[in-house]
Design a protein around this motif. Sequence first.
Motif, mmCIF file in Angstrom:
data_model
loop_
_atom_site.group_PDB
_atom_site.id
_atom_site.type_symbol
_atom_site.label_atom_id
_atom_site.label_comp_id
_atom_site.label_asym_id
_atom_site.label_seq_id
_atom_site.Cartn_x
_atom_site.Cartn_y
_atom_site.Cartn_z
ATOM 1 N N ASP A 83 0.955 -1.366 0.040
ATOM 2 C CA ASP A 83 0.142 0.026 0.147
ATOM 3 C C ASP A 83 0.946 1.297 0.166
ATOM 4 O O ASP A 83 1.436 1.461 1.023
ATOM 5 C CB ASP A 83 -0.942 -0.065 1.115
ATOM 6 C CG ASP A 83 -1.880 1.129 1.254
ATOM 7 O OD1 ASP A 83 -1.889 2.101 0.344
ATOM 8 O OD2 ASP A 83 -2.523 1.371 2.422
ATOM 9 N N THR A 84 0.745 1.943 -1.129
ATOM 10 C CA THR A 84 1.592 3.335 -1.114
ATOM 11 C C THR A 84 1.019 4.450 -0.787
ATOM 12 O O THR A 84 1.519 5.538 -1.139
ATOM 13 C CB THR A 84 2.201 3.210 -2.755
ATOM 14 O OG1 THR A 84 1.029 3.431 -3.703
ATOM 15 C CG2 THR A 84 3.132 2.143 -3.324
ATOM 16 N N ASN A 100 -2.470 8.681 -3.289
ATOM 17 C CA ASN A 100 -2.115 7.368 -3.751
ATOM 18 C C ASN A 100 -0.822 6.675 -3.747
ATOM 19 O O ASN A 100 -0.323 5.681 -3.673
ATOM 20 C CB ASN A 100 -2.788 7.088 -5.206
ATOM 21 C CG ASN A 100 -4.256 7.264 -5.233
ATOM 22 O OD1 ASN A 100 -5.113 7.129 -4.243
ATOM 23 N ND2 ASN A 100 -4.824 7.583 -6.414
ATOM 24 N N LEU A 101 0.027 7.824 -4.140
ATOM 25 C CA LEU A 101 1.642 7.531 -4.044
ATOM 26 C C LEU A 101 2.087 8.618 -3.347
ATOM 27 O O LEU A 101 1.722 9.760 -3.243
ATOM 28 C CB LEU A 101 2.041 7.342 -5.478
ATOM 29 C CG LEU A 101 1.744 6.445 -6.275
ATOM 30 C CD1 LEU A 101 1.791 6.544 -7.832
ATOM 31 C CD2 LEU A 101 2.769 4.881 -5.923
ATOM 32 N N MET A 136 9.839 -1.373 -1.122
ATOM 33 C CA MET A 136 9.124 -1.634 0.251
ATOM 34 C C MET A 136 8.909 -3.272 0.282
ATOM 35 O O MET A 136 9.159 -3.659 1.549
ATOM 36 C CB MET A 136 7.792 -1.225 -0.220
ATOM 37 C CG MET A 136 7.740 0.434 -0.242
ATOM 38 S SD MET A 136 6.041 1.307 -0.525
ATOM 39 C CE MET A 136 5.287 0.688 1.100
ATOM 40 N N LEU A 137 8.709 -3.864 -0.534
ATOM 41 C CA LEU A 137 8.566 -5.542 -0.259
ATOM 42 C C LEU A 137 9.915 -5.991 0.141
ATOM 43 O O LEU A 137 10.033 -6.745 0.990
ATOM 44 C CB LEU A 137 7.874 -6.201 -1.762
ATOM 45 C CG LEU A 137 7.818 -7.784 -1.530
ATOM 46 C CD1 LEU A 137 6.554 -8.061 -2.351
ATOM 47 C CD2 LEU A 137 8.879 -8.365 -1.795
ATOM 48 N N LEU A 138 10.817 -5.578 -0.487
ATOM 49 C CA LEU A 138 12.227 -6.374 -0.210
ATOM 50 C C LEU A 138 12.757 -5.765 1.181
ATOM 51 O O LEU A 138 13.551 -6.205 1.738
ATOM 52 C CB LEU A 138 13.263 -6.036 -1.367
ATOM 53 C CG LEU A 138 13.137 -6.577 -2.808
ATOM 54 C CD1 LEU A 138 13.849 -6.126 -3.857
ATOM 55 C CD2 LEU A 138 13.221 -8.034 -2.649
ATOM 56 N N ALA A 151 4.954 -3.001 4.152
ATOM 57 C CA ALA A 151 3.579 -3.247 3.732
ATOM 58 C C ALA A 151 3.114 -1.743 3.313
ATOM 59 O O ALA A 151 2.216 -1.742 2.349
ATOM 60 C CB ALA A 151 2.816 -4.007 4.238
ATOM 61 N N THR A 152 3.339 -0.681 4.200
ATOM 62 C CA THR A 152 2.733 0.480 4.049
ATOM 63 C C THR A 152 3.770 1.556 4.048
ATOM 64 O O THR A 152 4.986 1.345 4.385
ATOM 65 C CB THR A 152 1.783 0.863 5.407
ATOM 66 O OG1 THR A 152 2.604 0.734 6.394
ATOM 67 C CG2 THR A 152 0.758 -0.338 4.977
ATOM 68 N N ILE A 153 3.496 2.800 3.666
ATOM 69 C CA ILE A 153 4.493 3.914 3.752
ATOM 70 C C ILE A 153 4.781 4.320 5.111
ATOM 71 O O ILE A 153 6.348 4.473 5.562
ATOM 72 C CB ILE A 153 3.876 5.378 3.230
ATOM 73 C CG1 ILE A 153 3.648 5.084 1.650
ATOM 74 C CG2 ILE A 153 4.817 6.266 3.331
ATOM 75 C CD1 ILE A 153 4.832 4.480 0.777
#
Length: 360
Positions: A61-62, A72-73, A327-329, A333-335
Motif C-alpha cells: 500500500d503506497t 495514492n503515492l 518496499m517489499l524487499l 507493507a505501507t509507507i
Amino acid sequence: MRHDMFAPRADPVATGSTGQRKWEHLRICTQNDVTFEKSSGFECYDLEHQALPERCLEEIDTSTTFLGKKFNLPFFIEAMTGGCPGTETINQNLARAAEEMGIGMGVGSQRAMLDDPSLAYTYQVRSVAPNILLLGNIGAAQLAGRHGKAIAGLIREIDADGIAVHLNAAQELCQPEGDKDWRNMIVHIKEVCTAVNGPIIAKETGCGIAGGIAATLESLGIDALDIAGAGGTSFTRVEHHRGASLAKAFFEWGIPTAASLKQCRCAIQIPIIASGGIRSGVDAAKALAMGASIVGFALPLLIPAMQSYQAVIDKLTQFASELKMAMLLAGAATIQGLSATRVVERACCYGPLMHRPTVS
C-alpha cells in the motif's frame, strides 16, 4: 520530445522579460547538462534487505496523507514552469498526470503573474486536476514590499490549496538580472504565514536546507519543508548557460539531499518533501525511510511533460513500481511501515560521493 517547442513563436516573449527567462530555463534544462557532478547522496544508504519478506507485491500500500490530502503515492510533481505562452501545455500535462495518479503538484514561480496578470492562464490547471493538492509558487525575494493579500491573490487566481515560497539565493546571485538583496526574508515569510489562509511550504531550489535553517522556518509558521537538495538540477549551471560567468564557481554549491534530509528530520517536526536528484523509486524508498513524508520529482518529468500527459504517467508508473518492489524487499507493507525500516549507512559516506545517476 517536441522538437518545435523552442522554435520561433507567433507570440514572441519580450526580450529581457521574466517570461523570456522562463523559456530560456526550459530550453537549457532540456538541451544542456544542468545536473550536479556530486550526487544526492542516497547511494550511500541501503534499506536492510529482508530475505523472507512475507509479502505479496499486490498487497503493498503506497497511499499516504500529506497536508490533509490523500495521496495514492507519496509523490509530488515539483514546480517547473508557467508564465509565458506555451508553458500552459506543460503544466496541464503534469496536472492531468497528477490527477490520474492521485498525487500532488506545484506550479512554477508566479512572479510573471505579478508583473502581468494576463499570464494567469499558464498556471491554471484546476480544471484538469480538481482533486489534487495544488501549490502556487513565489520567490522569497519577491515578497519584499508586497502585502500578504497579493500573495493570497496568487493562490486564489489559480484555485490552489496553498503556496510554496522558494529560496533560491544562489540562483538569484548568479543570475544577471537576479535579486541581490536577501535581507529581512524571515520577516517577509512570517508575514505571509500570518496573512495566507492555506498551507505554506518553504522550499529550496537545489542547494538543500540545513537543520538550523529548517528550525527557523518552522518557527515562522510554515506547514511543510521541501529540502530540494544538491544532486539534481543545478540552477547555477542553468544561469551559466544564460551567460553568467560568475556562476561557474558555484556549480557544486549546496547540501546533498540525503544529508539535508538527515539534518532537517532531526531539527523539525513538520512534514518534509525530499527532492533534488531523486531518480528512481529506490531513491524514493530510501528518502521515505529516512524521514521524508513524500518525495518530489522535477527534471525526470520535464521532457515527458513536453510530449503528453501519458508520457508523464508512464514515468511516474515506473517510479511507483520501483517503490513497491523496494518496499517489499525491505519488508514494509505501507509507507508508515517503510518509515520504520532499518537504513544502513555505507562507508562511502565518509569519502567522495559516487557519480550522479543518469536521467533517463
